[in-house]
Design a protein around this motif. Structure first.
Motif, PDB file in Angstrom:
ATOM      1  N   GLY A 201     -19.314-100.064 -96.128  1.00  0.00           N
ATOM      2  CA  GLY A 201     -20.121 -99.905 -97.827  1.00  0.00           C
ATOM      3  C   GLY A 201     -19.669 -98.057 -97.946  1.00  0.00           C
ATOM      4  N   ILE A 202     -18.321 -98.300 -97.337  1.00  0.00           N
ATOM      5  CA  ILE A 202     -17.802 -96.018 -97.485  1.00  0.00           C
ATOM      6  C   ILE A 202     -17.138 -97.167 -99.744  1.00  0.00           C
ATOM      7  CG2 ILE A 202     -15.752 -94.943 -98.316  1.00  0.00           C
ATOM      8  CD1 ILE A 202     -16.082 -95.970 -94.589  1.00  0.00           C
ATOM      9  N   THR A 203     -17.899 -95.295-100.165  1.00  0.00           N
ATOM     10  CA  THR A 203     -17.367 -95.257-101.486  1.00  0.00           C
ATOM     11  C   THR A 203     -16.269 -95.132-102.458  1.00  0.00           C
ATOM     12  OG1 THR A 203     -19.248 -93.779-102.362  1.00  0.00           O
ATOM     13  CG2 THR A 203     -20.026 -95.990-102.506  1.00  0.00           C
ATOM     14  N   SER A 204     -16.175 -93.867-101.226  1.00  0.00           N
ATOM     15  CA  SER A 204     -14.954 -93.058-101.766  1.00  0.00           C
ATOM     16  C   SER A 204     -14.429 -92.353-100.231  1.00  0.00           C
ATOM     17  CB  SER A 204     -15.332 -91.641-102.703  1.00  0.00           C
ATOM     18  OG  SER A 204     -15.703 -90.725-102.271  1.00  0.00           O
ATOM     19  N   CYS A 205     -13.265 -91.957-100.430  1.00  0.00           N
ATOM     20  CA  CYS A 205     -12.342 -91.294 -98.560  1.00  0.00           C
ATOM     21  C   CYS A 205     -11.727 -90.229 -99.670  1.00  0.00           C
ATOM     22  CB  CYS A 205     -11.800 -91.736 -98.004  1.00  0.00           C
ATOM     23  SG  CYS A 205     -10.915 -90.336 -96.889  1.00  0.00           S
ATOM     24  N   HIS A 206     -11.879 -88.125 -99.656  1.00  0.00           N
ATOM     25  CA  HIS A 206     -11.378 -87.644 -99.716  1.00  0.00           C
ATOM     26  C   HIS A 206     -10.532 -86.769 -98.538  1.00  0.00           C
ATOM     27  CE1 HIS A 206     -12.615 -87.144-103.815  1.00  0.00           C
ATOM     28  NE2 HIS A 206     -13.198 -88.677-103.534  1.00  0.00           N
ATOM     29  N   VAL A 207      -9.140 -86.267 -98.181  1.00  0.00           N
ATOM     30  CA  VAL A 207      -8.485 -86.129 -97.302  1.00  0.00           C
ATOM     31  C   VAL A 207      -7.883 -84.623 -97.917  1.00  0.00           C
ATOM     32  CG1 VAL A 207      -6.872 -86.212 -94.860  1.00  0.00           C
ATOM     33  CG2 VAL A 207      -8.437 -87.696 -95.369  1.00  0.00           C
ATOM     34  N   TYR A 208      -8.249 -83.675 -97.077  1.00  0.00           N
ATOM     35  CA  TYR A 208      -7.301 -82.572 -97.504  1.00  0.00           C
ATOM     36  C   TYR A 208      -6.248 -81.356 -95.937  1.00  0.00           C
ATOM     37  CZ  TYR A 208     -10.800 -82.459-101.142  1.00  0.00           C
ATOM     38  OH  TYR A 208     -11.805 -83.430-101.868  1.00  0.00           O
ATOM     39  N   ILE A 209      -5.337 -81.635 -96.525  1.00  0.00           N
ATOM     40  CA  ILE A 209      -4.889 -81.052 -95.119  1.00  0.00           C
ATOM     41  C   ILE A 209      -3.875 -79.638 -95.871  1.00  0.00           C
ATOM     42  CG2 ILE A 209      -2.669 -81.722 -93.732  1.00  0.00           C
ATOM     43  CD1 ILE A 209      -3.285 -84.747 -94.545  1.00  0.00           C
ATOM     44  N   ARG A 210      -4.399 -78.864 -94.695  1.00  0.00           N
ATOM     45  CA  ARG A 210      -3.909 -77.786 -94.989  1.00  0.00           C
ATOM     46  C   ARG A 210      -3.029 -76.794 -94.047  1.00  0.00           C
ATOM     47  NH1 ARG A 210      -9.328 -75.977 -97.844  1.00  0.00           N
ATOM     48  NH2 ARG A 210      -9.515 -77.135 -95.465  1.00  0.00           N
ATOM     49  N   ALA A 211      -2.298 -75.865 -94.441  1.00  0.00           N
ATOM     50  CA  ALA A 211      -1.981 -75.045 -93.300  1.00  0.00           C
ATOM     51  C   ALA A 211      -2.255 -73.488 -93.066  1.00  0.00           C
ATOM     52  CB  ALA A 211      -0.443 -75.160 -93.093  1.00  0.00           C
ATOM     53  N   PRO A 212      -2.856 -73.133 -93.451  1.00  0.00           N
ATOM     54  CA  PRO A 212      -3.919 -72.011 -93.822  1.00  0.00           C
ATOM     55  C   PRO A 212      -2.849 -71.073 -93.034  1.00  0.00           C
ATOM     56  CG  PRO A 212      -5.152 -73.048 -92.558  1.00  0.00           C
ATOM     57  CD  PRO A 212      -4.110 -73.849 -92.678  1.00  0.00           C
ATOM     58  N   HIS A 213      -2.541 -71.151 -91.830  1.00  0.00           N
ATOM     59  CA  HIS A 213      -3.152 -70.231 -91.165  1.00  0.00           C
ATOM     60  C   HIS A 213      -1.099 -70.605 -90.167  1.00  0.00           C
ATOM     61  CE1 HIS A 213      -3.359 -66.322 -88.571  1.00  0.00           C
ATOM     62  NE2 HIS A 213      -3.394 -67.121 -87.072  1.00  0.00           N
ATOM     63  N   LYS A 214      -0.739 -69.036 -90.186  1.00  0.00           N
ATOM     64  CA  LYS A 214       1.004 -69.281 -89.124  1.00  0.00           C
ATOM     65  C   LYS A 214       0.661 -68.258 -88.054  1.00  0.00           C
ATOM     66  CE  LYS A 214       5.613 -69.928 -89.598  1.00  0.00           C
ATOM     67  NZ  LYS A 214       6.177 -70.407 -89.953  1.00  0.00           N
ATOM     68  N   SER A 215       0.864 -68.899 -86.493  1.00  0.00           N
ATOM     69  CA  SER A 215       0.836 -67.676 -85.976  1.00  0.00           C
ATOM     70  C   SER A 215       2.112 -67.338 -85.314  1.00  0.00           C
ATOM     71  CB  SER A 215      -0.170 -68.495 -84.821  1.00  0.00           C
ATOM     72  OG  SER A 215       0.331 -67.375 -83.211  1.00  0.00           O
ATOM     73  N   GLN A 216       2.422 -66.794 -84.896  1.00  0.00           N
ATOM     74  CA  GLN A 216       4.103 -65.896 -84.562  1.00  0.00           C
ATOM     75  C   GLN A 216       4.542 -66.832 -82.849  1.00  0.00           C
ATOM     76  OE1 GLN A 216       4.136 -62.112 -84.647  1.00  0.00           O
ATOM     77  NE2 GLN A 216       5.687 -62.273 -85.855  1.00  0.00           N
ATOM     78  N   ARG A 217       3.084 -66.944 -82.246  1.00  0.00           N
ATOM     79  CA  ARG A 217       2.473 -67.561 -80.831  1.00  0.00           C
ATOM     80  C   ARG A 217       2.864 -69.108 -81.317  1.00  0.00           C
ATOM     81  NH1 ARG A 217      -1.666 -66.596 -78.766  1.00  0.00           N
ATOM     82  NH2 ARG A 217      -2.623 -66.350 -80.177  1.00  0.00           N
ATOM     83  N   THR A 218       2.172 -69.607 -81.926  1.00  0.00           N
ATOM     84  CA  THR A 218       1.577 -71.333 -82.133  1.00  0.00           C
ATOM     85  C   THR A 218       2.564 -71.747 -83.300  1.00  0.00           C
ATOM     86  OG1 THR A 218      -0.321 -70.839 -83.007  1.00  0.00           O
ATOM     87  CG2 THR A 218      -0.058 -70.956 -80.616  1.00  0.00           C
ATOM     88  N   GLY A 219       2.625 -70.867 -83.698  1.00  0.00           N
ATOM     89  CA  GLY A 219       3.425 -71.822 -85.202  1.00  0.00           C
ATOM     90  C   GLY A 219       1.970 -71.916 -86.367  1.00  0.00           C
TER      91      GLY A 219
ATOM     92  N   GLU B 100       4.609 -79.439 -97.088  1.00  0.00           N
ATOM     93  CA  GLU B 100       5.099 -80.811 -96.986  1.00  0.00           C
ATOM     94  C   GLU B 100       5.453 -82.242 -97.264  1.00  0.00           C
ATOM     95  OE1 GLU B 100       7.765 -81.423-100.672  1.00  0.00           O
ATOM     96  OE2 GLU B 100       7.732 -78.852 -99.025  1.00  0.00           O
ATOM     97  N   PRO B 101       4.109 -82.519 -97.990  1.00  0.00           N
ATOM     98  CA  PRO B 101       3.566 -84.198 -97.925  1.00  0.00           C
ATOM     99  C   PRO B 101       5.120 -84.953 -97.784  1.00  0.00           C
ATOM    100  CG  PRO B 101       3.457 -83.147-100.547  1.00  0.00           C
ATOM    101  CD  PRO B 101       3.875 -82.289 -99.869  1.00  0.00           C
ATOM    102  N   SER B 102       4.548 -86.002 -96.364  1.00  0.00           N
ATOM    103  CA  SER B 102       5.902 -86.933 -95.548  1.00  0.00           C
ATOM    104  C   SER B 102       5.474 -88.219 -96.257  1.00  0.00           C
ATOM    105  CB  SER B 102       6.762 -85.665 -94.493  1.00  0.00           C
ATOM    106  OG  SER B 102       5.473 -87.125 -93.723  1.00  0.00           O
ATOM    107  N   GLU B 103       6.639 -89.063 -96.795  1.00  0.00           N
ATOM    108  CA  GLU B 103       5.727 -90.388 -96.404  1.00  0.00           C
ATOM    109  C   GLU B 103       5.025 -91.386 -95.541  1.00  0.00           C
ATOM    110  OE1 GLU B 103       5.628 -92.485 -99.377  1.00  0.00           O
ATOM    111  OE2 GLU B 103       6.067 -91.025-100.873  1.00  0.00           O
ATOM    112  N   GLU B 104       5.404 -90.629 -94.458  1.00  0.00           N
ATOM    113  CA  GLU B 104       4.836 -91.156 -92.489  1.00  0.00           C
ATOM    114  C   GLU B 104       3.582 -90.902 -92.829  1.00  0.00           C
ATOM    115  OE1 GLU B 104       5.805 -90.054 -88.077  1.00  0.00           O
ATOM    116  OE2 GLU B 104       7.585 -89.180 -89.385  1.00  0.00           O
ATOM    117  N   ILE B 105       3.074 -88.678 -92.691  1.00  0.00           N
ATOM    118  CA  ILE B 105       2.206 -89.231 -92.885  1.00  0.00           C
ATOM    119  C   ILE B 105       0.864 -89.528 -94.196  1.00  0.00           C
ATOM    120  CG2 ILE B 105       0.470 -86.775 -93.852  1.00  0.00           C
ATOM    121  CD1 ILE B 105       2.014 -86.724 -90.302  1.00  0.00           C
ATOM    122  N   LYS B 106       1.471 -89.732 -95.331  1.00  0.00           N
ATOM    123  CA  LYS B 106       0.334 -90.506 -96.087  1.00  0.00           C
ATOM    124  C   LYS B 106       0.623 -91.907 -96.145  1.00  0.00           C
ATOM    125  CE  LYS B 106       2.424 -87.802-100.334  1.00  0.00           C
ATOM    126  NZ  LYS B 106       3.139 -88.521-101.606  1.00  0.00           N
TER     127      LYS B 106
END
Length: 197
Positions: free
Chosen positions: A35-53, A13-19
């Protein structure tokens, strides 16, 4: 930065704080190389563990003249990455190191770049989570399910066109893509475009 920062969320869930955190960290990267021409950031929660969330995966792709730098912090990295802000901080710290290393390597000599590397999927094995791409520079490049962004690995088919970033450094299986992005059509054609190697 020549183009606006691009930020993508998957299963998060994107939040303003994280953005705001991401934009602030991305702008800070210009202290290491302006001289950076572009920056792409990908944030995923691909795995959920019962022990660690949720353990967040953060991928940062920065384009600089002549190459792309990629940092990927996977969900199995450290337990602290249950906290998204920590995962983001660690990924940007790693990218700052990559930028410094790259700047030292070029020693002030910057090459021109004729656009992102593209290619067509030559082989796809959905059951074993990998495929191969024939790139516009005529290299055959391996990719894994986890490297696909802005799309779904299971939707990819042979001859689909993609944009890709190849990992820096050697791999035992040869060139390997760190990110693969499905695109509509190829801008460059391997048959007519000379190799960039």
């Amino acid at each position: 930065m020549q183009t606006p920062i691009e930020l993508s969320f998957k299963h998060v869930e994107p939040s303003e704080e994280i953005k705001e955190l991401v934009y602030s960290k991305a702008e800070h990267l210009e202290k290491f190389f302006d001289g950076i021409t572009s920056c792409h950031v990908y944030i995923r929660a691909p795995h959920k563990s019962q022990r660690t969330g949720n353990l967040y995966a953060v991928t940062i792709e920065v384009r600089v003249p002549g190459t792309e730098l990629v940092v990927r912090h996977d969900q199995n990295d450290v337990n602290e990455h249950q906290h998204l802000a920590v995962a983001i901080r660690d990924a940007f710290s790693a990218m700052a190191i990559e930028l410094k290393r790259w700047k030292n390597q070029i020693g002030g000599e910057v090459k021109t770049h004729d656009g992102p590397l593209q290619g067509k999927i030559a082989e796809i094995n959905h059951d074993e989570d990998y495929g191969q791409i024939i790139a516009t520079d005529n290299r055959l490049i391996y990719f894994h399910r986890n490297s696909v962004v802005d799309g779904d690995f299971d939707d990819l088919q042979q001859r689909d066109t993609v944009e890709l970033v190849v990992q820096t450094g050697d791999s035992p299986i040869g060139p390997q893509a760190s990110t693969v992005r499905p695109i509509g059509s190829m801008e460059f054609d391997p048959a007519t475009t000379p190799s960039r190697r």
